[in-house]
Design a protein around this motif. Structure first.
Motif, PDB file in Angstrom:
ATOM      1  N   GLU A  95       0.841  -1.176   0.000  1.00 42.26           N
ATOM      2  CA  GLU A  95       0.000   0.000   0.000  1.00 42.26           C
ATOM      3  C   GLU A  95       0.880   1.231   0.000  1.00 42.26           C
ATOM      4  O   GLU A  95       1.719   1.415   0.887  1.00 42.26           O
ATOM      5  N   ILE A  96       0.725   2.073  -1.032  1.00 42.41           N
ATOM      6  CA  ILE A  96       1.492   3.314  -1.095  1.00 42.41           C
ATOM      7  C   ILE A  96       0.516   4.470  -1.003  1.00 42.41           C
ATOM      8  O   ILE A  96      -0.365   4.620  -1.849  1.00 42.41           O
ATOM      9  N   LYS A  97       0.646   5.274   0.007  1.00 44.24           N
ATOM     10  CA  LYS A  97      -0.229   6.433   0.218  1.00 44.24           C
ATOM     11  C   LYS A  97      -1.701   6.082   0.030  1.00 44.24           C
ATOM     12  O   LYS A  97      -2.437   6.750  -0.686  1.00 44.24           O
ATOM     13  N   GLY A  98      -2.098   4.971   0.629  1.00 44.82           N
ATOM     14  CA  GLY A  98      -3.500   4.579   0.583  1.00 44.82           C
ATOM     15  C   GLY A  98      -3.929   3.869  -0.684  1.00 44.82           C
ATOM     16  O   GLY A  98      -5.082   3.498  -0.829  1.00 44.82           O
ATOM     17  N   VAL A  99      -3.013   3.689  -1.633  1.00 39.82           N
ATOM     18  CA  VAL A  99      -3.344   2.990  -2.867  1.00 39.82           C
ATOM     19  C   VAL A  99      -2.711   1.607  -2.835  1.00 39.82           C
ATOM     20  O   VAL A  99      -1.504   1.467  -2.644  1.00 39.82           O
ATOM     21  N   LYS A 100      -3.558   0.578  -3.017  1.00 43.66           N
ATOM     22  CA  LYS A 100      -3.029  -0.781  -3.004  1.00 43.66           C
ATOM     23  C   LYS A 100      -2.489  -1.144  -4.373  1.00 43.66           C
ATOM     24  O   LYS A 100      -3.183  -1.004  -5.374  1.00 43.66           O
ATOM     25  N   VAL A 101      -1.262  -1.593  -4.416  1.00 48.23           N
ATOM     26  CA  VAL A 101      -0.698  -2.027  -5.693  1.00 48.23           C
ATOM     27  C   VAL A 101      -0.164  -3.448  -5.542  1.00 48.23           C
ATOM     28  O   VAL A 101       0.315  -3.839  -4.491  1.00 48.23           O
ATOM     29  N   THR A 102      -0.278  -4.211  -6.619  1.00 50.52           N
ATOM     30  CA  THR A 102       0.363  -5.525  -6.656  1.00 50.52           C
ATOM     31  C   THR A 102       1.328  -5.521  -7.821  1.00 50.52           C
ATOM     32  O   THR A 102       1.040  -4.962  -8.872  1.00 50.52           O
TER      33      THR A 102
ATOM     34  N   ARG B 202      -1.635   3.127 -11.466  1.00 50.42           N
ATOM     35  CA  ARG B 202      -2.928   3.136 -10.781  1.00 50.42           C
ATOM     36  C   ARG B 202      -3.460   4.557 -10.646  1.00 50.42           C
ATOM     37  O   ARG B 202      -4.628   4.826 -10.834  1.00 50.42           O
ATOM     38  N   LEU B 203      -2.568   5.460 -10.286  1.00 56.89           N
ATOM     39  CA  LEU B 203      -2.938   6.842 -10.062  1.00 56.89           C
ATOM     40  C   LEU B 203      -3.434   7.480 -11.360  1.00 56.89           C
ATOM     41  O   LEU B 203      -4.447   8.162 -11.387  1.00 56.89           O
ATOM     42  N   ALA B 204      -2.725   7.228 -12.445  1.00 56.92           N
ATOM     43  CA  ALA B 204      -3.100   7.777 -13.744  1.00 56.92           C
ATOM     44  C   ALA B 204      -4.459   7.236 -14.163  1.00 56.92           C
ATOM     45  O   ALA B 204      -5.302   7.967 -14.664  1.00 56.92           O
ATOM     46  N   ALA B 205      -4.688   5.932 -13.937  1.00 57.40           N
ATOM     47  CA  ALA B 205      -5.956   5.309 -14.300  1.00 57.40           C
ATOM     48  C   ALA B 205      -7.100   5.897 -13.477  1.00 57.40           C
ATOM     49  O   ALA B 205      -8.176   6.169 -13.999  1.00 57.40           O
ATOM     50  N   ALA B 206      -6.840   6.124 -12.198  1.00 56.26           N
ATOM     51  CA  ALA B 206      -7.866   6.677 -11.310  1.00 56.26           C
ATOM     52  C   ALA B 206      -8.216   8.102 -11.726  1.00 56.26           C
ATOM     53  O   ALA B 206      -9.374   8.506 -11.738  1.00 56.26           O
TER      54      ALA B 206
ATOM     55  N   GLU C 205     -11.787   9.509 -13.144  1.00 54.38           N
ATOM     56  CA  GLU C 205     -12.440  10.620 -12.466  1.00 54.38           C
ATOM     57  C   GLU C 205     -12.795  11.718 -13.470  1.00 54.38           C
ATOM     58  O   GLU C 205     -13.879  12.281 -13.439  1.00 54.38           O
ATOM     59  N   ARG C 206     -11.860  12.006 -14.374  1.00 55.54           N
ATOM     60  CA  ARG C 206     -12.122  13.042 -15.386  1.00 55.54           C
ATOM     61  C   ARG C 206     -13.291  12.660 -16.267  1.00 55.54           C
ATOM     62  O   ARG C 206     -14.121  13.482 -16.589  1.00 55.54           O
ATOM     63  N   ARG C 207     -13.330  11.371 -16.659  1.00 58.11           N
ATOM     64  CA  ARG C 207     -14.445  10.914 -17.484  1.00 58.11           C
ATOM     65  C   ARG C 207     -15.745  11.055 -16.738  1.00 58.11           C
ATOM     66  O   ARG C 207     -16.757  11.482 -17.291  1.00 58.11           O
ATOM     67  N   TYR C 208     -15.714  10.702 -15.477  1.00 57.48           N
ATOM     68  CA  TYR C 208     -16.903  10.778 -14.647  1.00 57.48           C
ATOM     69  C   TYR C 208     -17.376  12.216 -14.534  1.00 57.48           C
ATOM     70  O   TYR C 208     -18.545  12.531 -14.732  1.00 57.48           O
ATOM     71  N   ARG C 209     -16.445  13.106 -14.257  1.00 61.34           N
ATOM     72  CA  ARG C 209     -16.788  14.527 -14.125  1.00 61.34           C
ATOM     73  C   ARG C 209     -17.332  15.076 -15.433  1.00 61.34           C
ATOM     74  O   ARG C 209     -18.255  15.864 -15.440  1.00 61.34           O
TER      75      ARG C 209
END
Ligand SMILES: [Zn+2]
Length: 83
Positions: free
Chosen positions: A24-31, A66-70, A74-78
């Protein structure tokens, strides 16, 4: 190649095994596919700075992906909300 094992308290042979590591990096889970060295004699993990560096690089890369995907999601959602 030999390396010090804390559990055996001596230099031992070891093998490197690839496995999925979850972090977990800064609250983001990565594998990511990490590499871990195991003592041939007791089977415990051995600290290998070279592997750690490699693992950290992979973890960071995965984190940025992960961050870029998130962010993209979010941009698409907005975008939808504004329309
Ligand atoms: Zn050992």
């Amino acid at each position: 190649m030999k390396r010090y094992c804390y559990y055996c308290d001596k230099e031992v042979g070891y093998q490197v095994i690839e496995k999925e590591i979850e972090l977990e990096i800064k609250g983001v889970k990565v594998t990511y596919p990490g590499k871990i060295a195991y003592c041939n004699e007791c089977g415990h993990e051995i600290d290998l700075p070279a592997l750690d560096d490699e693992n950290i690089k992979k973890a960071n890369l995965e984190y940025r992906k992960r961050l870029a995907a998130a962010l993209y999601a979010e941009r698409r959602y907005r975008g939808k909300v504004i329309k």
